[in-house]
Design a protein around this motif. Structure first.
Motif, short mmCIF file in Angstrom:
data_model
loop_
_atom_site.label_atom_id
_atom_site.label_comp_id
_atom_site.label_asym_id
_atom_site.label_seq_id
_atom_site.Cartn_x
_atom_site.Cartn_y
_atom_site.Cartn_z
N ASP A 223 0.83 -1.21 0.00
CA ASP A 223 0.00 0.00 0.00
C ASP A 223 0.86 1.26 0.00
O ASP A 223 0.69 2.15 -0.84
N GLU A 224 1.79 1.33 0.93
CA GLU A 224 2.65 2.52 1.03
C GLU A 224 3.53 2.66 -0.21
O GLU A 224 3.71 3.76 -0.73
N ILE A 225 4.07 1.53 -0.68
CA ILE A 225 4.97 1.58 -1.83
C ILE A 225 4.24 2.01 -3.09
O ILE A 225 4.75 2.79 -3.91
N THR A 226 3.00 1.51 -3.25
CA THR A 226 2.22 1.88 -4.43
C THR A 226 1.91 3.37 -4.45
O THR A 226 2.07 4.04 -5.48
N ASP A 227 1.47 3.90 -3.33
CA ASP A 227 1.18 5.34 -3.27
C ASP A 227 2.45 6.16 -3.50
O ASP A 227 2.40 7.22 -4.15
N TRP A 228 3.59 5.65 -2.98
CA TRP A 228 4.85 6.38 -3.20
C TRP A 228 5.19 6.39 -4.68
O TRP A 228 5.56 7.44 -5.24
N ALA A 229 5.09 5.23 -5.36
CA ALA A 229 5.43 5.16 -6.79
C ALA A 229 4.53 6.07 -7.61
O ALA A 229 4.98 6.79 -8.50
N HIS A 230 3.24 6.06 -7.30
CA HIS A 230 2.31 6.94 -8.02
C HIS A 230 2.64 8.40 -7.77
O HIS A 230 2.49 9.25 -8.65
N GLY A 231 3.10 8.68 -6.56
CA GLY A 231 3.49 10.05 -6.25
C GLY A 231 4.69 10.52 -7.05
O GLY A 231 4.89 11.73 -7.24
N GLN A 232 5.49 9.57 -7.54
CA GLN A 232 6.64 9.90 -8.37
C GLN A 232 6.27 9.93 -9.85
O GLN A 232 7.14 10.10 -10.72
N GLY A 233 4.99 9.72 -10.16
CA GLY A 233 4.55 9.71 -11.55
C GLY A 233 4.84 8.41 -12.28
O GLY A 233 4.85 8.38 -13.52
N ALA A 234 5.09 7.32 -11.53
CA ALA A 234 5.44 6.04 -12.14
C ALA A 234 4.29 5.04 -12.01
O ALA A 234 3.37 5.23 -11.19
N LEU A 235 4.34 3.99 -12.81
CA LEU A 235 3.36 2.91 -12.70
C LEU A 235 3.86 1.87 -11.70
O LEU A 235 5.05 1.71 -11.48
N MET A 236 2.91 1.14 -11.11
CA MET A 236 3.22 0.11 -10.13
C MET A 236 2.90 -1.25 -10.71
O MET A 236 1.82 -1.47 -11.27
N ILE A 237 3.86 -2.18 -10.58
CA ILE A 237 3.71 -3.53 -11.11
C ILE A 237 3.81 -4.53 -9.97
O ILE A 237 4.77 -4.51 -9.19
N GLY A 238 2.81 -5.40 -9.86
CA GLY A 238 2.83 -6.46 -8.86
C GLY A 238 3.14 -7.79 -9.51
O GLY A 238 2.43 -8.20 -10.43
N VAL A 239 4.20 -8.47 -9.04
CA VAL A 239 4.58 -9.78 -9.57
C VAL A 239 4.02 -10.83 -8.60
O VAL A 239 4.49 -10.94 -7.47
N CYS A 240 3.02 -11.57 -9.05
CA CYS A 240 2.17 -12.33 -8.13
C CYS A 240 2.33 -13.83 -8.23
O CYS A 240 2.58 -14.38 -9.30
N ASN A 241 2.12 -14.49 -7.10
CA ASN A 241 1.81 -15.91 -7.06
C ASN A 241 0.29 -15.99 -7.01
O ASN A 241 -0.32 -15.53 -6.04
N PRO A 242 -0.39 -16.54 -8.03
CA PRO A 242 -1.85 -16.48 -8.06
C PRO A 242 -2.52 -17.21 -6.90
O PRO A 242 -3.61 -16.81 -6.48
N LEU A 243 -1.87 -18.26 -6.38
CA LEU A 243 -2.47 -18.95 -5.24
C LEU A 243 -2.47 -18.06 -4.01
O LEU A 243 -3.44 -18.04 -3.24
N ALA A 244 -1.40 -17.30 -3.82
CA ALA A 244 -1.33 -16.40 -2.67
C ALA A 244 -2.44 -15.36 -2.72
O ALA A 244 -2.93 -14.90 -1.68
N LEU A 245 -2.87 -14.99 -3.94
CA LEU A 245 -3.92 -13.97 -4.07
C LEU A 245 -5.27 -14.44 -3.56
O LEU A 245 -6.18 -13.64 -3.41
N ALA A 246 -5.39 -15.75 -3.28
CA ALA A 246 -6.61 -16.23 -2.66
C ALA A 246 -6.69 -15.79 -1.20
O ALA A 246 -7.78 -15.82 -0.60
N LEU A 247 -5.55 -15.34 -0.64
CA LEU A 247 -5.52 -14.91 0.77
C LEU A 247 -5.15 -13.45 0.95
O LEU A 247 -5.72 -12.77 1.79
N VAL A 248 -4.18 -12.97 0.17
CA VAL A 248 -3.64 -11.63 0.42
C VAL A 248 -4.31 -10.61 -0.49
O VAL A 248 -4.99 -10.95 -1.45
N THR A 249 -4.09 -9.35 -0.19
CA THR A 249 -4.67 -8.25 -0.97
C THR A 249 -4.14 -8.29 -2.40
O THR A 249 -2.93 -8.31 -2.62
N PRO A 250 -5.02 -8.28 -3.40
CA PRO A 250 -4.57 -8.32 -4.80
C PRO A 250 -3.97 -6.98 -5.22
O PRO A 250 -4.29 -5.93 -4.63
#
Length: 466
Positions: A223-250
């Motif tokens: 959350d903090e890192i995404t808002d920081w990246a957007h504040g710098q005018g950059a895009l945010m990329i999440g490299v995911c394990n799809p099974l983990a996304l069944a539990l953690v915030t996507p």
């Protein structure tokens, strides 16, 4: 090969129905010079029991291992129905569904895959598909650079991402005049080093990529890192394990407005470990960046009679015929693996995926407790993790892993080859397939190996096995 139940009577009836006198006559269009004739050099015929015995002996010659090795390739339970269905001819041999009227089944399946991936990642749209997680990260970085309104050709990548992914990104992205800057990790938590990240961010960059979880199994603070990246005018990329996304915030729900692109590998979704592949790349994004997405997108519509239909909606022809002008040179997809992963998710459902993820996490926690109870075995990172963790041992990692292998156990991944500062550390994984007995066996053998090493030859009169 499945058992074929046709009797000689069935065969005769079929030949009579098509007007052929024999099987040879049925295939008489094959030129004579292409026919093999009698097969020579074959061993004597075996019955079913003997063939099964021989095949089992051959397979056991490769070894049967109790695996705690993850590092990007995971042993999960795959329901038998997944490959039974995927092996049907209409799925197994399907390739590119250009002719929509003849490919409705394949197109619908791709559409379902896109829907499931969009749901898991929290993104607006998904493609179908890419080769693997490494190529999907590379394509995500290229997407971000193309979308940069300021023409910035610099990207930030967490050093805690899979080393193979980072190597592929440098090989693909780095050859296109784009600077790939790796950001180190915090030694205590295993998360991205915030001070190093902010220092690197002083120079404009197009995108930042972090893991969810990262290569160490650690969960970042997205959350903090995404808002920081957007504040710098950059895009945010999440490299995911799809099974983990069944539990953690996507990724789509990270921070105030969500990540912009999600990528990763779908190998945990029904794809078995098979000597280095195949894999399946995930790529999803916000609607705003869909025109930068490589690969294909299948859409759902209705025909003139109001019937539901599926068709290829978005795919640049330049990917096939004008490579130098293409958004990407990805011009095919992992169609069979998409089929497998879609069937796997459909059979397990949301609750089944969540249960598999939760059990994997619980097993890893239990194994970590067992291992750290061994003298001189310590947990390395204190941050929360998913189903992989890192331990530090008082011994040579390569020698210890070889000794475990001699006992039929794949004990994990030695991190020293990729992270010299972790030369004494092992990354291990426990999925839902591991039993309490499996984990106790691993801990017992590791304890014996490390104990023998501490005693040394002078105490036992014998040299260590390694």
């Amino acid at each position: 090969m499945p058992f074929i139940p046709h009797t000689p009577e069935d065969l005769s009836a079929m030949l009579a129905s098509v007007g052929a006198a024999s099987l040879d006559a049925l295939f008489d269009e094959i030129p004579a010079e292409l026919l093999s004739g009698e097969l020579t050099g074959l061993p004597p015929a075996l019955n079913e029991m003997q063939v099964t015995r021989l095949a089992t002996e051959r397979a056991e010659g490769d070894g049967r291992w109790l695996s705690f090795l993850g590092a990007g390739a995971y042993e999960h339970h795959i329901p038998a129905a997944v490959w039974q269905l995927a092996g049907r001819g209409e799925f197994y041999t399907a390739y590119t569904p250009y002719q929509a009227e003849a490919s409705q089944g394949t197109l619908q399946l791709l559409y379902e895959w896109q829907t499931m991936m969009s749901s898991l990642t929290g993104m607006d749209v998904s493609n179908a598909s890419l080769y693997d997680g490494a190529s999907s990260l590379s394509e995500a970085l290229l997407m971000a650079v193309r979308a940069s309104k300021k023409g910035i050709r610099r990207v930030l990548v967490a050093a805690s991402l899979n080393p193979l992914y980072r190597a592929a990104a440098k090989a693909i992205v780095g050859q296109q005049g784009i600077e790939v800057v790796e950001i180190g990790f915090d030694a205590a938590t295993g998360r991205i080093d915030r001070a190093a990240l902010e220092a690197a961010g002083q120079t404009p960059f197009a995108a930042l990529a972090i893991g969810a979880p990262n290569f160490f199994g650690v969960l970042e603070e997205p959350d903090e890192i995404t808002d920081w990246a957007h504040g710098q005018g950059a895009l945010m990329i999440g490299v995911c394990n799809p099974l983990a996304l069944a539990l953690v915030t996507p990724p789509g729900a990270w921070g105030t407005s969500g990540a912009d692109i999600a990528c990763g590998d779908a190998q945990p979704l029904g794809i078995p470990l098979a000597g280095g592949g195949p894999y399946l790349g995930i790529l999803a994004c916000k609607q705003a960046y869909v025109r930068q997405m490589p690969g294909r997108i299948v859409g759902r519509t209705v025909d003139l009679e109001g019937r539901t239909g599926f068709t290829l909606t978005l795919q640049a022809r330049e990917q096939h015929i004008r490579r130098s002008k293409a958004t990407s040179n990805i011009c095919t997809n992992q169609g069979l693996m998409v089929t497998v992963a879609t069937l796997h998710m459909a059979l397990l459902g949301a609750e089944g995926l969540k249960n598999a993820a939760a059990q994997s996490h619980a097993n890893t926690r239990a194994l970590l407790d067992l291992l750290t109870a061994i003298p001189n075995v310590k947990r390395v990172f204190v941050a929360p993790f998913f189903h992989e963790a890192v331990i530090r041992i008082n011994g040579n990692v390569d020698e210890v892993l070889r000794a475990l292998r001699a006992r039929g156990i794949l004990g994990g991944y030695g991190l020293g080859r990729d992270y010299p500062e972790l030369a004494d550390a092992i990354l291990f994984c426990a999925t839902e397939t591991r039993t309490p007995g499996d984990m106790e066996s691993y801990a017992e053998q590791l304890g014996r190996i490390l104990g023998r090493r501490r005693e040394g030859p002078s105490c036992t009169g014998l040299k260590p096995r390694w």
